[in-house]
Design an enzyme around this catalytic site. Structure first.
Site, PDB file in Angstrom:
ATOM      1  N   GLU A 125     -10.281 -13.413  12.099  1.00 19.46           N
ATOM      2  CA  GLU A 125     -10.845 -13.950  10.847  1.00 19.46           C
ATOM      3  C   GLU A 125     -10.506 -15.089  10.356  1.00 19.46           C
ATOM      4  O   GLU A 125     -11.637 -15.917   9.957  1.00 19.46           O
ATOM      5  CB  GLU A 125     -10.296 -12.625   9.872  1.00 19.46           C
ATOM      6  CG  GLU A 125     -11.000 -11.425   9.927  1.00 19.46           C
ATOM      7  CD  GLU A 125     -10.216 -10.141   9.390  1.00 19.46           C
ATOM      8  OE1 GLU A 125     -10.655  -9.363   9.051  1.00 19.46           O
ATOM      9  OE2 GLU A 125      -9.011 -10.531   8.960  1.00 19.46           O
TER      10      GLU A 125
ATOM     11  N   PHE B  53       0.676  -1.188   0.130  1.00 19.72           N
ATOM     12  CA  PHE B  53       0.117  -0.107  -0.060  1.00 19.72           C
ATOM     13  C   PHE B  53       0.836   1.039  -0.118  1.00 19.72           C
ATOM     14  O   PHE B  53       0.479   2.186  -0.670  1.00 19.72           O
ATOM     15  CB  PHE B  53      -1.080  -0.091   1.239  1.00 19.72           C
ATOM     16  CG  PHE B  53      -2.121  -0.956   1.218  1.00 19.72           C
ATOM     17  CD1 PHE B  53      -3.165  -0.841   0.213  1.00 19.72           C
ATOM     18  CD2 PHE B  53      -2.172  -2.039   1.988  1.00 19.72           C
ATOM     19  CE1 PHE B  53      -4.034  -1.615   0.209  1.00 19.72           C
ATOM     20  CE2 PHE B  53      -3.036  -3.304   1.865  1.00 19.72           C
ATOM     21  CZ  PHE B  53      -4.120  -2.999   0.889  1.00 19.72           C
TER      22      PHE B  53
ATOM     23  N   ASP C 290       4.247  -0.011   8.064  1.00 17.19           N
ATOM     24  CA  ASP C 290       4.494  -0.839   9.237  1.00 17.19           C
ATOM     25  C   ASP C 290       5.824  -0.437   9.909  1.00 17.19           C
ATOM     26  O   ASP C 290       5.984  -0.589  10.898  1.00 17.19           O
ATOM     27  CB  ASP C 290       4.397  -2.183   9.114  1.00 17.19           C
ATOM     28  CG  ASP C 290       2.866  -2.626   8.628  1.00 17.19           C
ATOM     29  OD1 ASP C 290       2.090  -1.706   8.592  1.00 17.19           O
ATOM     30  OD2 ASP C 290       2.754  -3.683   8.367  1.00 17.19           O
TER      31      ASP C 290
END
Length: 452
Positions: A176, A15, A315
């Site tokens: 998830e 990203f 990050d």
């Protein structure tokens, strides 16, 4: 700075790297994006690829295709291995281990993080993480392979171990995965086997905290916990997984007490992250400070102290208040591109201000959480909000359309369309999910010798 067009080198096509390259497209600079896979992967949906809902092509796109309209941007396949900050050069490694060198005027480190096993790298052979397409395919092989192997076994402890799935870490990825495995067992696979009952598969979720989704509001986290319990996920809090092996794990309570052993053949690791090796090397070459996970300390404009030509985004950017989420990487990449553009216009750089756009987590069909400022949604409303957010950030119109179509089909039917898995080799001598292991080859060789 060189007198020719400035050269911007971006390490990583995630990203942060992608958004930086896009904003520098058609600017008077030459941009190179270096990536190990030469593709952009939508990491928030990796778990749906791993559990058979989406295909690789729906959550990834070639960087070359994505950036084709920007003629000043080129993409290169390679892994960054060595940095010379004084000479402003970077050495990259090709997949065949040969190397090549790139020079730069600006360097943007957007290489991301990798799974951390807290000093126990040997766990990786039995407990894959969830960071790359390879990870997703490895997990798919292990999940569906476990049910297939269980079908061939008689009732008993060995079959039970293949139908027991352990997930470490109760953050968004762990939650998830746990929810999807139970949904897979109770819906998609429920009526497809003869010897086993997939609904009886156990999913164990381990975390050192006292609840799931610690970054969400307590009320939302509580609702998520209830939904997981209703799905049949067995949650264990206040514990650490202290050993992972071929046929089980060891769990130790944080507050002391006896260890517990669980027989399982499938362990999925989402418990922590750490900087990739190049990031640690770069920090050393730049004389930059890092935190325990290897995040590089940055200035207010995301540049490395003492090196205004080097930026860190996503990050890896070690600054208070910057979370390790996709939105931070996107905004960081956009901001760094703006800094470079302002440099070219001889204008001062601005401080980076992260804007929290909210968080979302998918649990099961019709159940998701969405937290954005004062807005907190659960259940079906959260599920719809989650879907809109993820579709908005997928790259490529074709990916968006096909993903929506796949989701609609999965709502209407229980089956999953991308369940194919390949029993390829992992390189581990005891890997049980391949026809190519040394043990298997040795058995064939012995039989051939007998025939001769």
């Amino acid at each position: 700075m060189s007198r020719a067009r400035p050269k911007v080198l971006i390490i990583g096509g995630g990203f942060g790297g992608l958004f930086c390259a896009r904003r520098l497209g058609k600017v008077d600079v030459d941009v190179t994006v270096l990536d190990r896979a030469a593709c952009h992967v939508f990491q928030p949906l990796l778990y749906q690829c791993a559990t058979g809902t989406l295909s690789i092509g729906q959550i990834s796109r070639s960087l070359r295709e994505e950036l084709a309209d920007y003629h000043n941007v080129q993409t290169l396949l390679g892994e960054a291995v060595r940095l010379d900050a004084d000479a402003r050069t970077l050495t990259a490694r090709r997949p065949d281990d040969s190397q090549y060198t790139l020079d730069y005027d600006y360097l943007v480190i957007a290489a991301g993080m990798r799974q951390s096993y807290f000093g126990h790298e040997e766990y990786a052979a039995w407990a894959p993480g969830m960071k790359t397409l390879d990870d997703a395919l490895s997990i798919r092989r292990r999940l569906f392979g476990a049910f297939e192997i269980a079908e061939t076994l008689p009732p008993g402890p060995e079959r039970d171990s293949w139908l027991t799935f352990a997930v470490t870490g109760a953050g968004p990825t762990g939650v998830e995965l746990a929810g999807q495995i139970r949904e897979l067992a109770t819906r998609a696979l429920a009526n497809e086997f003869h010897a086993i009952e997939p609904e009886e598969a156990r999913v164990l979720l381990f975390d050192g905290g006292d609840r799931v989704l610690k970054t969400f509001a307590p009320a939302l986290a509580h609702q998520a916990g209830r939904t997981l319990e209703e799905l049949g996920v067995e949650m264990h809090f206040g514990v650490h997984v202290t050993d992972v092996r071929r046929d089980g794990i060891t769990v130790s309570p944080k507050g002391g007490g006896p260890d517990e052993e669980y027989a399982t053949r499938t362990v999925l690791w989402t418990a922590g992250v750490e900087a990739v090796p190049f990031a640690r090397h770069a920090a050393e070459m730049l004389d930059a400070t890092t935190d325990r996970s290897g995040r590089i300390t940055v200035n207010e404009d995301l540049s490395v102290p003492g090196h205004p030509d080097v930026f860190v985004v996503g990050d890896l950017a070690g600054r208070e208040g910057l979370p390790g989420v996709a939105e931070n990487a996107m905004q960081g990449g956009w901001h760094v591109a703006a800094c470079i553009r302002r440099d070219l216009a001889t204008r001062g750089r601005r401080k980076y201000r992260y804007r929290d756009l909210g968080s979302a987590a998918y649990i099961s069909r019709g159940h998701a959480l969405l937290q954005a400022g004062p807005v907190k949604l659960t259940g079906r409303l959260g599920w719809l909000g989650w879907g809109f957010i993820h579709i908005a950030f997928l790259t490529g119109v074709q990916n968006r359309v096909s993903t929506v179509a796949t989701w609609m089909a999965s709502i209407a039917r229980a089956n999953r369309t991308d369940r194919t898995f390949i029993l390829g080799g992992s390189g581990h001598p005891e890997e049980p999910y391949t026809w190519e292991s040394p043990v298997h080859q040795g058995n064939h060789a012995a039989k051939d010798d007998q025939k001769a």
